[in-house]
Scaffold this motif. Structure first.
Motif, short mmCIF file in Angstrom:
data_model
loop_
_atom_site.label_atom_id
_atom_site.label_comp_id
_atom_site.label_asym_id
_atom_site.label_seq_id
_atom_site.Cartn_x
_atom_site.Cartn_y
_atom_site.Cartn_z
N UNK A 4 44.07 37.67 37.30
CA UNK A 4 45.29 37.68 37.08
C UNK A 4 45.86 39.26 36.51
N UNK A 5 46.87 39.47 37.12
CA UNK A 5 47.44 40.87 36.48
C UNK A 5 48.64 40.67 35.52
N UNK A 197 34.63 43.33 28.07
CA UNK A 197 34.88 42.76 27.06
C UNK A 197 36.49 43.08 26.76
N UNK A 198 37.02 43.97 27.70
CA UNK A 198 38.62 44.16 27.49
C UNK A 198 38.99 44.30 29.03
N UNK A 199 40.40 44.26 28.74
CA UNK A 199 40.99 44.19 29.98
C UNK A 199 41.73 45.87 30.13
N UNK A 200 41.34 46.22 31.43
CA UNK A 200 41.86 47.78 31.60
C UNK A 200 43.37 47.57 31.96
N UNK A 201 44.14 48.52 31.41
CA UNK A 201 45.57 48.65 31.62
C UNK A 201 46.05 50.06 32.09
N UNK A 202 47.06 49.82 32.85
CA UNK A 202 47.29 51.19 33.22
C UNK A 202 48.83 51.47 32.87
N UNK A 220 44.07 47.99 42.55
CA UNK A 220 42.91 47.76 43.48
C UNK A 220 41.35 48.01 42.83
N UNK A 221 41.68 49.14 42.17
CA UNK A 221 40.19 49.75 41.31
C UNK A 221 39.77 48.47 40.21
N UNK A 222 40.61 47.56 39.99
CA UNK A 222 40.08 46.60 38.84
C UNK A 222 41.03 46.59 37.63
N UNK A 223 42.07 47.38 37.50
CA UNK A 223 42.82 47.27 36.27
C UNK A 223 43.66 45.69 36.31
N UNK A 224 43.57 45.31 35.21
CA UNK A 224 44.39 43.96 35.17
C UNK A 224 45.57 43.83 34.24
N UNK A 225 46.26 44.67 33.87
CA UNK A 225 47.42 44.91 33.32
C UNK A 225 48.10 46.20 33.67
N UNK A 257 43.71 42.74 46.77
CA UNK A 257 42.87 41.72 46.05
C UNK A 257 43.33 40.38 45.87
N UNK A 258 44.49 40.14 46.28
CA UNK A 258 44.98 38.78 46.28
C UNK A 258 45.13 38.53 44.65
N UNK A 259 45.68 39.28 44.00
CA UNK A 259 45.78 38.98 42.51
C UNK A 259 46.77 37.93 42.22
N UNK A 260 46.50 37.35 41.09
CA UNK A 260 47.57 36.33 40.55
C UNK A 260 48.65 37.03 39.74
N UNK A 261 49.78 36.63 39.90
CA UNK A 261 50.79 37.23 38.76
C UNK A 261 51.85 35.99 38.40
N UNK A 262 52.23 35.81 37.38
CA UNK A 262 53.17 34.84 36.86
C UNK A 262 54.35 35.45 36.34
#
Ligand code: KIV
Ligand code: ZN
Length: 518
Positions: A4-5, A197-202, A220-225, A257-262
């Protein structure tokens, strides 16, 4: 890695920081409520230590918002963290404190005058101190994209050890590029031992026009916020426009990466309009997703193609982002109940007294224009609820102007039940009106910006005027007004700025000087 992003909206903090975009409490609350309807995961509501107004806004939004997390910004100093914690108390376990501290050589040497070891100590202590108030701590190494990568990795590891739940990597000055930013996020993912242990945000700024590309590269590199603002408002060239990132992820999921978003994308256009109206920052017509022309096809070839098959010239369905959902317009015959129901549909949470004052204004507008569209109604809400009790109210405007006549305006104002009237000549009707208002209110405003925008379609649309006026305060004051007559709308906007300046002058402002000690 979760797929999830999360979306973090900072329209009310970084967005509001841009010159001329300042919003009052009612406007901020309206934006926050709409962000929640849009499905924002986190709403950064302000910087509580910076002024009483920011504290009150964060505190009120923390009370009113029920689903999204509410966040307050703090420098890495105890007093800021305490102010944020206090303001966020009503949000309970949905409260997040966002602590920032610069880590680039440039900032450490020239702004903070601190060595790397001190920065690491302060960051750890700041996060631990924040953690004594709330569980959810976001840490931002300011100017991360210009920070030595090994030192950045050390900072990230240190703050995660101290309890940070989210580590945000800001491109503070909009300097990075997609490949470079991808590499920075990958480096952190691969070299920080506790990174999971943490979410990476940009958090990308748009100085080189790369904010959307950079944010997408980070996903694409893995940030999730992803942090940003609606319409991309923000300091200098702005923050990343979240609606663009959201729709890129929705339209080309396989690329990211077919991430989920709500996110409830059907609320995007409405959110954009509310932000434009509340901030006074109009959206460029050709802006992606939310600009008036974003789905307008004027060439015959395109129109023909669209009629046969929408996908020929459209990469997304306009309905999916909220275009084309306008209801039948109201007219002067519509009653209070119909107006109230439409206000509710439009998301305006008003008290009975506020509905009465909007309805009163609606009737006047209905007399001068055939249809009152949703955008007209929102402009009426904005205009009617601007008045500050105990301050100046508009009674009437009258003017004579023309190509061969010296413009003369007379204005009637009411304050605490007493009527005032004065006239002035000027370089055009609007200038004459502003001067007449200055004469009555004993203010001397210097006009720094003026814009007029049609709230809806047609020659009789309500004109919404935004002014930025310098009254000798810390920054220019924004005023807004609406009317079918642009001269009257200008008078309302200027008067609104006068009233705001009176309120602002009464408010104590906290110093924004950075004293980096914990
Ligand atoms: O741009 C920036 O670095 C910021 C931080 C406070 C996250 O806005
Ligand atoms: Zn920023």
């Amino acid at each position: 890695m979760s797929d999830k992003v999360y979306f973090f909206d900072t329209t009310l903090r970084d967005g509001e920081q841009c010159p001329g975009a300042s919003m009052n409490l009612r406007e901020k609350l309206e934006v926050a409520r709409q962000m929640e309807r849009l499905g924002m995961d986190v709403i950064e509501a302000g910087f509580p230590c910076i002024s009483d107004g920011d504290f009150e806004a964060v505190n009120t939004i923390a009370k009113e918002i029920t689903k999204a997390k509410v966040c307050g910004l703090a420098r890495c100093v105890k007093s800021d963290i305490e102010a944020a914690a206090k303001a966020l108390e009503p949000a309970g376990d949905r409260a997040r404190i966002h602590i920032f501290l610069a880590t680039s050589k440039l900032h450490m040497e020239h702004k903070l005058k601190k060595a790397e070891s001190e920065i690491l100590r302060m960051a750890a202590e700041g996060v631990a101190y924040g953690k004594s108030f709330v569980q959810d701590i976001e840490f931002s190494p300011e100017d991360a994209s210009r920070t030595d990568l090994n030192f950045l990795a050390k900072v990230v590891e240190t703050v995660i050890d101290a309890g940070a739940t989210v580590v945000n990597i800001p491109d503070t000055v909009g300097y990075t590029t997609p490949d470079e930013f991808y590499h920075i996020i990958r480096h952190l993912k691969e070299n920080v031992p506790n990174i999971d242990k943490a979410i990476i945000s940009v958090h990308c700024h748009n100085d080189l026009g790369l904010a959307v590309s950079n944010s997408l590269a980070a996903v694409r590199a893995g940030a999730r916020q992803v942090e940003g603002t609606i319409n991309g408002i923000g300091e200098r060239a702005g923050n990343v426009a979240l609606e663009e990132v959201i729709m890129a992820l929705k339209t080309r999921p396989e690329q990211f990466g077919n991430v989920e978003i709500d996110i409830n994308t059907k609320e995007i256009v409405k959110t954009s309009r509310i932000v434009a109206r509340m901030s006074g920052m109009q959206v460029q017509r050709s802006k992606a997703i939310v600009g008036e022309n974003a789905f307008a096809h004027s060439s015959g070839i395109h129109q023909h193609g669209i009629l046969n098959c929408r996908e020929t010239y459209e990469v997304m369905d306009p309905v999916a982002v909220g275009w084309g959902t306008t209801e039948l317009p109201l007219t002067k015959h519509s009653g209070r109940a119909a107006v109230k129901a439409r206000l509710e549909q439009l998301g305006h949470a008003l008290s009975e007294e506020e509905v009465n004052s909007v309805f009163e204004r609606f009737k006047k507008v209905g007399d001068s224009k055939k249809f009152v569209y949703d955008d007209d109604l929102s402009a009426i809400v904005d205009d009617s609820l601007h008045s500050h009790s105990g301050l100046w109210e508009l009674d009437f405007v009258q003017f004579v102007a023309g190509s061969h006549a010296r413009a003369t305006s007379t204005i009637g104002l009411i304050k605490e039940g007493k009527r005032y009237e004065d006239s002035s000549t000027g370089n055009g009707a609007v200038d004459a009106i502003f001067k007449a208002i200055d004469r009555i209110t004993k203010k001397k405003g210097v006009l720094k910006g003026y814009s007029v925008h049609a709230a809806s379609e047609g020659k009789d649309a309500l004109g919404e005027v935004t002014v930025h006026v310098d009254f000798g305060l810390a920054k220019p004051v924004t005023g807004k007004g609406a009317s079918t007559d642009v001269v009257e709308a200008s008078a309302r906007a200027y008067l609104n700025a006068v009233n705001r300046s009176v309120r602002l002058a009464e408010m104590p402002q906290t110093s924004s000087v950075i004293e980096p000690t914990i």
